[in-house]
Design an enzyme around this catalytic site. Sequence first.
Site, PDB file in Angstrom:
ATOM      1  N   SER A  44      30.641  86.700  40.011  1.00 47.11           N
ATOM      2  CA  SER A  44      30.123  85.811  41.054  1.00 47.11           C
ATOM      3  C   SER A  44      30.881  85.994  42.358  1.00 47.11           C
ATOM      4  O   SER A  44      32.099  86.240  42.361  1.00 47.11           O
ATOM      5  CB  SER A  44      30.247  84.355  40.597  1.00 47.11           C
ATOM      6  OG  SER A  44      30.028  83.470  41.665  1.00 47.11           O
ATOM      7  N   TYR A  91      32.953  77.241  36.186  1.00 50.75           N
ATOM      8  CA  TYR A  91      32.188  78.487  36.195  1.00 50.75           C
ATOM      9  C   TYR A  91      32.999  79.654  36.753  1.00 50.75           C
ATOM     10  O   TYR A  91      33.090  80.727  36.135  1.00 50.75           O
ATOM     11  CB  TYR A  91      30.918  78.275  37.035  1.00 50.75           C
ATOM     12  CG  TYR A  91      30.092  79.524  37.263  1.00 50.75           C
ATOM     13  CD1 TYR A  91      29.442  80.151  36.206  1.00 50.75           C
ATOM     14  CD2 TYR A  91      29.951  80.057  38.543  1.00 50.75           C
ATOM     15  CE1 TYR A  91      28.674  81.292  36.424  1.00 50.75           C
ATOM     16  CE2 TYR A  91      29.178  81.183  38.761  1.00 50.75           C
ATOM     17  CZ  TYR A  91      28.539  81.797  37.704  1.00 50.75           C
ATOM     18  OH  TYR A  91      27.795  82.922  37.921  1.00 50.75           O
TER      19      TYR A  91
END
Length: 667
Positions: free
Chosen positions: A522, A535
């Site tokens: 990410s 996350y």
Amino acid sequence: MSYFVTGATGFIGRHLVEELVDHREGEIFVLVRAGSLGRIQTLLRRWGSDRVVPVVGDLSSPGLGVDPDWVAEHAGSIEHFFHLAAIYDMTADDATNEAMNVGGTRHALELAEELGAGCFHQVSSVAAAGEYAGRFTEDMFAEGQHLPSPYHRTKYESERIVREEAEVPWRVYRPAIVVGHSETGAMDKVDGPYYFFPLMKLMRDSLPGWLPLVGVDLGDTNVVPVDYVAKAMDHLAHVPDLDGQAFHLVNPEPQPVVEMINAFCGAAGAPRFATPVDRRYAAPLALVPRRLRPLTVLNSLLKNPGVQSALDLVTSRFGVPAEVLGHTSFTAVFDSRATEKALAGSGIGVPDLESYARTLWGYWEEYLDDSVGRDADARATLKDKYVVITGASSGIGQVTALKVAQAGGIPVLVARGKDKLEETRADIELRGGKALVYPCDLSDLEAIDALCEQLTADLPSVDFVVNNAGRSIRRSLKLSHDRFHDFERTMQLNYFGAIRLVIGLIPAMRASGGGHVVNVSSIGVQTNPPRFSAYIASKAALDAWSNVVSSELIGEGITFTGIHMPLVRTPMIAPTKIYDKFPTISPAQAADLLIKAMVDRPHEINTMLGNAGAIAHTVAPKLAFRVLNMAYHVFPDSAAAKGATAEGGARESEQIMLARVFKGVHW
């Protein structure tokens, strides 16, 4: 009541059969070539009805080549005979158009007459109007219009055969340019406006979306989605007392070509075109004879074979056949008042193109964009290679699987839901590819071990592993004190599950001389946006692990790529409603990055903004955290994070401004 349908495996035909299955009773016989019986089985499973019965035949044979015994058995029982099998392609040559459109219609009519069909339903086209100038009504046909191409001529001729030679009642349907399904985007081939989508994609990837481009008035066009065409045909076929009529399945309001192009450019995120001279202010042109008007002259030039040959050298590089350019607009305006009257009260109408343009674009980008299949490097890298893809039932993983298959690879589809994986495999097989399905709960470490054993036993090699499956949680720390399981769940799937899979498949990669692992990480690992601590920590852990083991495995030919992915428009971000207005990349754009990772094998793939964020945290960490804290207060916790029904905060303009400045960052 029974039905007979030719062209049932074609684009409009598939949707018509679906309408008949859902809304009508009786058997539905569908003409199928002997060589297409395998394909029809896939469609039969999708239709989910034992009332659809294949009948072997051939469009090029008299009476469609149907067994005489079958004809004798079913004579008098076919109430509706739908003839859709034809060529719907401006680029097809004269002989093909003649054989399929004219010969096929004659043979279909022969069979309908032998069967004593109650009504013969001919699917024609507005192309039968040729270059008629002015309003073309549904009771018009032979108006002396010029028919500029083999497609136009054979559409006219096939309709003439039905009108003049049919010995059974008939109805004719003239669709405009048919595009994909307005709800799903489903389309089976590149045609009409789709020819220009690769150019729009190039514009999106090369130019900023806010850049205005100068366009010209190219006249009007008319597009309708296939679901409207199928629903309208089904309804019109069953309205009594309409035999001997034609129906225009068109948009009652023609769209300017530039408006249509801009709708798709907007859906793609590409720059839009502005026409400096609006047609409303070009009244003096009406005084100029039509044949001397700029648009008429331009279209005449574009239809010239010599001009087309010269243009084709350029336009073919973008997937646009030069012969298509001369048919981007209509000289006729198609009156559809009879159709609208017959459809009144049915709820069937043409939706506004703007409302479904993004749906059409998304489907093309995911299923029809063949750029990966045409890329020599991609084919050389992926052909006959086994690519294990997690999270392959939707989003990035599903599109990556489609692109891998397009390049000749064999995607090994892994996710928890078997049914969705089977749907993806069916999509790949319908396009001539091959895929394997292995359902697995990737949060269950023992299930992953069993999967690795099975893959090692079943596959001749494991060439690529794509760790795409993931769980994202957007929740601030102040709402997480009693939710430690959020951190456990993200680590379990995003980190422990991913490395367990790689560790389990390393022996198979080692045995086949090496392999490549692609981790979907990410942009947040570089930018550290607030509310994503669970996350981003799991993705950072996967990055760190891969960086360490890369030095241990590179000597054995096993390499890693980490993609610091920006925000992608997938089901995973759907619960956070503020993302609906944020700039995102599409699943297809994300899948292109995964293909690049497999072909080029870089250690990392980053965005410019991600790199800037990483530099900011290194050079000016305090300032970076101050900016992030500002964003923390601008963007509220989501309704899901709060356990509420609506998101708080009324600072939408600030949110959108920050989202556009920091495009792709997870806020």
